[in-house]
Enzyme design. Structure first.
Site, PDB file in Angstrom:
ATOM      1  N   ASP A 158       3.201 -25.784  36.362  1.00  0.00           N
ATOM      2  CA  ASP A 158       2.108 -26.065  37.296  1.00  0.00           C
ATOM      3  C   ASP A 158       2.208 -25.177  38.537  1.00  0.00           C
ATOM      4  OD1 ASP A 158      -0.253 -27.151  38.125  1.00  0.00           O
ATOM      5  OD2 ASP A 158       0.621 -28.964  38.968  1.00  0.00           O
ATOM      6  N   SER A 189      -2.390 -30.719  46.788  1.00  0.00           N
ATOM      7  CA  SER A 189      -1.714 -30.032  45.689  1.00  0.00           C
ATOM      8  C   SER A 189      -1.475 -28.564  46.009  1.00  0.00           C
ATOM      9  CB  SER A 189      -2.545 -30.143  44.407  1.00  0.00           C
ATOM     10  OG  SER A 189      -2.580 -31.462  43.947  1.00  0.00           O
ATOM     11  N   HIS A 212      -3.004 -26.073  38.511  1.00  0.00           N
ATOM     12  CA  HIS A 212      -4.197 -26.912  38.327  1.00  0.00           C
ATOM     13  C   HIS A 212      -5.195 -26.756  39.470  1.00  0.00           C
ATOM     14  CE1 HIS A 212      -2.054 -30.100  40.768  1.00  0.00           C
ATOM     15  NE2 HIS A 212      -3.283 -30.279  41.208  1.00  0.00           N
TER      16      HIS A 212
END
Length: 327
Positions: free
Chosen positions: A95, A173, A65
Site C-alpha cells: 500500500d 491516508s 490506495h
C-alpha cells in the site's frame, strides 16, 4: 495564549507540528472522462489523501490506495502551491506509492527517517494529514499495539503493522506517523471502523518497510524482489492433500533453483504424479504458506545465498540456493 503559559508537553507538540507540517502534502486525484457526444475529455475529481516529501528531488510518498485508478494527481505543498504529479512507482502489496513533482528544492522539506523495530506500546505518536480535505491537521496518541497484520489491495498481508489510537480519518491516508523526535516511524494507511470514520483504531505501515520499498520504487518503478524462478502450488492445493509448507510445481531451466538441484513436481507417462520438493523453512525460519515464503524472501537481497529446508520423498534435507530478481 502566551507560550510561557503552556505546559512543557504542549510546547513540545506545538514545536513538533511547526517543524514537521511543511513536509506534509495534500494530494488530490482525478479521473479522465470522455463526453459521449463531443468526445471532449474532462477531469473528474476522484479523491484526496495525504503524502509527505521524501527527498529534495521532489519525490512524495503516499498510499497506493490514494492514487489507485487515478489518471492525474496534484500535490499541494504547505505554502499552498499546487504541482502536477508524475507517478514514479507503486507497491500495491505494501500500500505504498511514490509521486514526483518539479517543485524547487527549497520548497521541499524531507522528514528525518526513524526506525520501527525498536518501537514500544505506549510510546507517544503524532499523525499529520488532511482528513476530509481539511489540510494540515494534527492528531496525537500512543502506539496501541505492534505486530498487527492487515490485508493489502492485492490480498497479501502487510505484516508488523503499527496500531495507534491517534485519530486517522478518510483523507489521512498516506500521511506520516511521527515520534517525539519528529522522526518518521510509519505511514498511516487504514482505520478499523464500522462507520468508516475514526473509532479509536488506526494502522500505519512501519517505516522499516517504507525505507526498503521507496528506494526500489524510485529506482525501478516497482519492487525488485529476491526470489526463485519457480512456480509454487497454491496453498489450497497443499492443504487439500495434507502437506505443510510450499510445494514446488515447476522450475525454470538454467536458473539458480535448477542449478541448486531443487526438484519439481512431475507426471509420468501413466499419469502418476510425483510431488516435488516441499519448502518448510528458509534459514531455519519456518514456512507454512506462500505468504510466509514471500515474507522470508523479503528479508534478503538479490544475490544472497539462503538455505532451504525441504521435504523430498518424505525425508527432510537442506539445499543452498542463490536468490535472483523475480517479478
Amino acid at each position: 495564549m502566551r507560550q510561557a503559559s503552556l505546559a512543557a508537553d504542549e510546547a513540545a507538540t506545538i514545536a513538533l507540528f511547526a517543524a514537521a507540517s511543511p513536509s506534509v502534502v495534500h494530494i488530490t486525484t482525478n479521473a479522465l472522462e470522455r463526453d459521449f457526444f463531443s468526445f471532449n475529455v474532462t477531469e473528474i475529481p476522484q479523491g484526496t489523501g495525504t503524502g509527505f516529501a521524501w527527498d529534495k528531488q521532489g519525490h512524495v510518498v503516499t498510499n497506493f490506495h490514494v492514487i489507485e485508478d487515478a489518471d492525474t494527481a496534484h500535490v499541494a505543498l504547505s505554502d499552498h502551491s499546487i504541482w502536477q504529479a508524475e507517478l514514479v512507482g507503486v507497491a500495491p502489496e505494501k500500500d505504498l506509492a511514490v509521486l514526483k513533482i518539479d517543485a524547487p528544492a527549497d520548497q521541499l522539506q524531507p522528514l528525518p527517517v526513524g526506525t520501527s523495530h525498536d518501537l514500544q506500546v505506549g510510546q507517544a505518536v503524532f499523525a499529520i494529514g488532511n482528513p476530509f480535505g481539511l489540510d494540515q491537521t494534527l492528531t496525537t496518541g500512543v502506539i496501541s499495539a505492534l505486530g498487527r497484520e492487515i490485508n493489502s489491495r492485492t490480498g497479501r498481508p502487510i505484516k508488523n503493522v503499527i496500531q495507534t489510537d491517534a485519530a486517522i480519518n478518510p483523507g489521512n491516508s498516506g500521511g506520516p506517523l511521527l515520534d517525539r523526535q519528529r522522526r518518521l516511524i510509519g505511514v498511516t494507511t487504514a482505520i478499523f471502523s464500522p462507520s468508516g470514520a475514526y473509532a479509536g483504531i488506526g494502522f500505519a505501515i512501519p517505516v522499516n518497510v517504507v525505507s526498503w520499498a521507496v528506494p526500489e520504487l524510485i529506482a525501478h518503478g516497482r519492487i525488485i524482489r529476491p526470489g526463485l524462478a519457480v512456480d509454487f502450488a497454491p496453498d489450497e492445493w497443499t492443504k487439500r492433500i495434507g502437506l505443510e509448507g510450499v510445494l514446488v510445481l515447476s522450475i525454470e531451466p538454467n536458473r539458480s533453483a535448477s542449478d541448486a538441484g531443487l526438484r519439481p513436481t512431475r507426471r509420468d507417462q501413466l499419469g502418476n504424479i510425483y510431488l516435488g520438493d516441499i519448502i518448510t523453512a528458509i534459514d531455519q525460519t519456518p514456512v507454512a504458506s506462500m505468504n510466509d515464503l514471500l515474507t522470508a524472501f523479503e528479508q534478503h537481497s538479490v544475490g544472497d545465498r539462503v538455505t532451504l529446508t525441504v521435504v523430498r520423498d518424505r525425508k527432510p534435507l537442506t539445499v543452498e540456493v542463490l536468490l535472483e530478481a523475480v517479478d
